[in-house]
Design a protein around this motif. Structure first.
Motif, PDB file in Angstrom:
ATOM      1  N   GLY A  45       0.811  -1.207   0.000  1.00 29.04           N
ATOM      2  CA  GLY A  45       0.000   0.000   0.000  1.00 29.04           C
ATOM      3  C   GLY A  45       0.843   1.256   0.000  1.00 29.04           C
ATOM      4  N   LEU A  46       0.218   2.341  -0.450  1.00 25.96           N
ATOM      5  CA  LEU A  46       0.844   3.662  -0.420  1.00 25.96           C
ATOM      6  C   LEU A  46      -0.241   4.685  -0.113  1.00 25.96           C
ATOM      7  CD1 LEU A  46       3.393   5.459  -1.019  1.00 25.96           C
ATOM      8  CD2 LEU A  46       2.496   5.670  -3.358  1.00 25.96           C
ATOM      9  N   VAL A  47       0.035   5.560   0.832  1.00 27.30           N
ATOM     10  CA  VAL A  47      -0.903   6.640   1.156  1.00 27.30           C
ATOM     11  C   VAL A  47      -0.618   7.839   0.264  1.00 27.30           C
ATOM     12  CG1 VAL A  47      -1.562   8.328   2.909  1.00 27.30           C
ATOM     13  CG2 VAL A  47      -1.343   5.919   3.524  1.00 27.30           C
ATOM     14  N   ILE A  48      -1.656   8.342  -0.381  1.00 29.87           N
ATOM     15  CA  ILE A  48      -1.587   9.543  -1.206  1.00 29.87           C
ATOM     16  C   ILE A  48      -2.100  10.707  -0.366  1.00 29.87           C
ATOM     17  CG2 ILE A  48      -2.313  10.628  -3.349  1.00 29.87           C
ATOM     18  CD1 ILE A  48      -0.603   8.087  -3.708  1.00 29.87           C
ATOM     19  N   ASP A  49      -1.191  11.591   0.015  1.00 32.06           N
ATOM     20  CA  ASP A  49      -1.525  12.688   0.913  1.00 32.06           C
ATOM     21  C   ASP A  49      -2.234  13.810   0.149  1.00 32.06           C
ATOM     22  OD1 ASP A  49      -1.729  14.598   2.883  1.00 32.06           O
ATOM     23  OD2 ASP A  49       0.340  14.433   3.538  1.00 32.06           O
ATOM     24  N   CYS A  50      -3.507  14.013   0.467  1.00 26.65           N
ATOM     25  CA  CYS A  50      -4.317  15.047  -0.194  1.00 26.65           C
ATOM     26  C   CYS A  50      -4.803  16.091   0.802  1.00 26.65           C
ATOM     27  CB  CYS A  50      -5.529  14.408  -0.882  1.00 26.65           C
ATOM     28  SG  CYS A  50      -5.164  12.994  -1.913  1.00 26.65           S
ATOM     29  N   ARG A  51      -4.149  16.190   1.937  1.00 24.52           N
ATOM     30  CA  ARG A  51      -4.641  17.057   3.006  1.00 24.52           C
ATOM     31  C   ARG A  51      -4.519  18.541   2.706  1.00 24.52           C
ATOM     32  NH1 ARG A  51      -1.448  14.651   7.999  1.00 24.52           N
ATOM     33  NH2 ARG A  51       0.109  14.402   6.317  1.00 24.52           N
ATOM     34  N   ASP A  52      -3.812  18.886   1.636  1.00 20.43           N
ATOM     35  CA  ASP A  52      -3.693  20.293   1.270  1.00 20.43           C
ATOM     36  C   ASP A  52      -4.879  20.774   0.433  1.00 20.43           C
ATOM     37  OD1 ASP A  52      -2.979  18.676  -0.851  1.00 20.43           O
ATOM     38  OD2 ASP A  52      -1.518  20.107  -1.653  1.00 20.43           O
ATOM     39  N   LEU A  53      -5.783  19.875   0.088  1.00 23.71           N
ATOM     40  CA  LEU A  53      -6.932  20.251  -0.732  1.00 23.71           C
ATOM     41  C   LEU A  53      -7.990  20.955   0.110  1.00 23.71           C
ATOM     42  CD1 LEU A  53      -7.391  17.029  -2.892  1.00 23.71           C
ATOM     43  CD2 LEU A  53      -6.257  19.169  -3.543  1.00 23.71           C
ATOM     44  N   ASN A  54      -8.703  21.862  -0.516  1.00 22.92           N
ATOM     45  CA  ASN A  54      -9.813  22.538   0.137  1.00 22.92           C
ATOM     46  C   ASN A  54     -11.069  21.688   0.061  1.00 22.92           C
ATOM     47  OD1 ASN A  54      -8.290  24.930   0.693  1.00 22.92           O
ATOM     48  ND2 ASN A  54      -8.562  25.554  -1.449  1.00 22.92           N
ATOM     49  N   GLU A  55     -12.066  22.042   0.858  1.00 21.28           N
ATOM     50  CA  GLU A  55     -13.333  21.322   0.833  1.00 21.28           C
ATOM     51  C   GLU A  55     -13.927  21.355  -0.569  1.00 21.28           C
ATOM     52  OE1 GLU A  55     -16.161  22.376   3.811  1.00 21.28           O
ATOM     53  OE2 GLU A  55     -14.640  22.589   5.380  1.00 21.28           O
ATOM     54  N   GLY A  56     -14.397  20.193  -1.031  1.00 23.46           N
ATOM     55  CA  GLY A  56     -15.034  20.112  -2.325  1.00 23.46           C
ATOM     56  C   GLY A  56     -14.095  20.105  -3.505  1.00 23.46           C
ATOM     57  N   GLU A  57     -12.797  20.208  -3.253  1.00 21.35           N
ATOM     58  CA  GLU A  57     -11.821  20.234  -4.345  1.00 21.35           C
ATOM     59  C   GLU A  57     -11.531  18.812  -4.818  1.00 21.35           C
ATOM     60  OE1 GLU A  57      -7.511  22.403  -5.272  1.00 21.35           O
ATOM     61  OE2 GLU A  57      -8.424  22.531  -3.282  1.00 21.35           O
ATOM     62  N   ASP A  58     -11.278  18.664  -6.116  1.00 19.88           N
ATOM     63  CA  ASP A  58     -10.996  17.350  -6.683  1.00 19.88           C
ATOM     64  C   ASP A  58      -9.636  16.829  -6.258  1.00 19.88           C
ATOM     65  OD1 ASP A  58     -13.389  17.174  -8.036  1.00 19.88           O
ATOM     66  OD2 ASP A  58     -12.555  17.694  -9.996  1.00 19.88           O
ATOM     67  N   ILE A  59      -9.577  15.529  -6.028  1.00 21.96           N
ATOM     68  CA  ILE A  59      -8.301  14.826  -5.946  1.00 21.96           C
ATOM     69  C   ILE A  59      -7.877  14.550  -7.381  1.00 21.96           C
ATOM     70  CG2 ILE A  59      -7.125  12.732  -5.173  1.00 21.96           C
ATOM     71  CD1 ILE A  59      -9.237  12.524  -2.940  1.00 21.96           C
ATOM     72  N   THR A  60      -6.782  15.153  -7.813  1.00 23.23           N
ATOM     73  CA  THR A  60      -6.360  15.075  -9.213  1.00 23.23           C
ATOM     74  C   THR A  60      -5.206  14.090  -9.391  1.00 23.23           C
ATOM     75  OG1 THR A  60      -4.722  16.840  -9.044  1.00 23.23           O
ATOM     76  CG2 THR A  60      -7.011  17.490  -9.499  1.00 23.23           C
ATOM     77  N   LEU A  61      -4.873  13.842 -10.644  1.00 21.04           N
ATOM     78  CA  LEU A  61      -3.781  12.928 -10.958  1.00 21.04           C
ATOM     79  C   LEU A  61      -2.448  13.437 -10.430  1.00 21.04           C
ATOM     80  CD1 LEU A  61      -3.247  10.262 -12.353  1.00 21.04           C
ATOM     81  CD2 LEU A  61      -2.973  11.493 -14.506  1.00 21.04           C
ATOM     82  N   ASP A  62      -2.287  14.750 -10.318  1.00 21.80           N
ATOM     83  CA  ASP A  62      -1.048  15.312  -9.778  1.00 21.80           C
ATOM     84  C   ASP A  62      -0.777  14.815  -8.362  1.00 21.80           C
ATOM     85  OD1 ASP A  62      -0.456  16.693 -12.077  1.00 21.80           O
ATOM     86  OD2 ASP A  62      -1.352  18.585 -11.391  1.00 21.80           O
TER      87      ASP A  62
END
Length: 214
Positions: free
Chosen positions: A76-93
């Motif tokens: 497994g690998l955790v993809i850290d997306c905690r910098d995203l704002n509410e409602g913002e898409d998790i993108t391929l970047d």
């Protein structure tokens, strides 16, 4: 060996998807009368930290009990997306910043930080969700599953379950929801297991999700 529990405890008063009944844990035998304790457990198949198979959305698609046990164990690998704002898409970047590591694992687990709202009304709010590019990346890869620290891969408001449908339409893969403690896993590849209850013709089941490091 270091092990990290990524699982919520199932109990009678807990966060459940809107419209779902909370679990019922009823003592049926006790130490004083019977010499042992036993409990009747009544839960929905998608309560707490749980797993969806394709049969959750499509008839005649793969149920959880039809998967081999190997489907639930891997890297497994955790993809850290905690910098995203509410409602913002998790993108391929969000994935590509991990380079080749993201291609070497069996499970991508998306950490939005939303588990901090577990037990509050905000948990059902506007959490980040993966976009089509991320789903295409997953579907074109060799992943056994993906997972989230939110109550769903789709927004609560999406009654059409758009992302569920795309994920499960043609691929035998699993989706894990309501994970916790993903920030404790760091940014390295780790061992991961998420074994569900083996229930006949299962559309979903609770899992005990665990990350461990040798």
């Amino acid at each position: 060996m270091k092990a990290i529990d990524l699982t919520y405890t199932i109990k009678e008063e807990m966060t459940v998807f809107p419209g779902t009944e909370m679990p019922k844990l009823i003592n049926t035998s006790n130490y004083e009368k019977d010499g042992f304790r036993e409990t009747s457990i009544s839960i929905y198949s998608h309560v707490g930290t749980h797993m969806d198979p394709p049969a959750h959305i499509y008839p005649d698609r793969t149920t959880l009990d039809e998967f081999p046990a190997s489907q639930f164990i891997g890297k497994g690998l955790v993809i850290d997306c905690r910098d995203l704002n509410e409602g913002e898409d998790i993108t391929l970047d969000c994935i590509l910043k991990y380079g080749k590591k993201a291609e070497k694992v069996d499970f991508l687990l998306f950490n939005t930080g939303w588990d901090k709202y577990w037990g509050t009304d905000k948990y059902f709010g506007d959490y980040p969700c993966v976009n089509d590019d991320v789903l295409d990346y997953v579907l074109n890869g060799n992943y056994k599953g993906i997972g989230f620290d939110t109550i769903g891969i789709d927004p609560v408001s999406d009654e059409k379950l758009t992302r569920h449908k795309k994920l499960f339409k043609d691929k035998d893969i699993v989706n894990i929801e309501n994970l916790k403690n993903l920030e404790l896993c760091g940014d390295k590849i780790f061992n991961f297991s998420c074994c569900p209850l083996k229930v006949e013709n299962s559309d979903g089941a609770p899992v005990r999700a665990v990350a461990w490091f040798e």
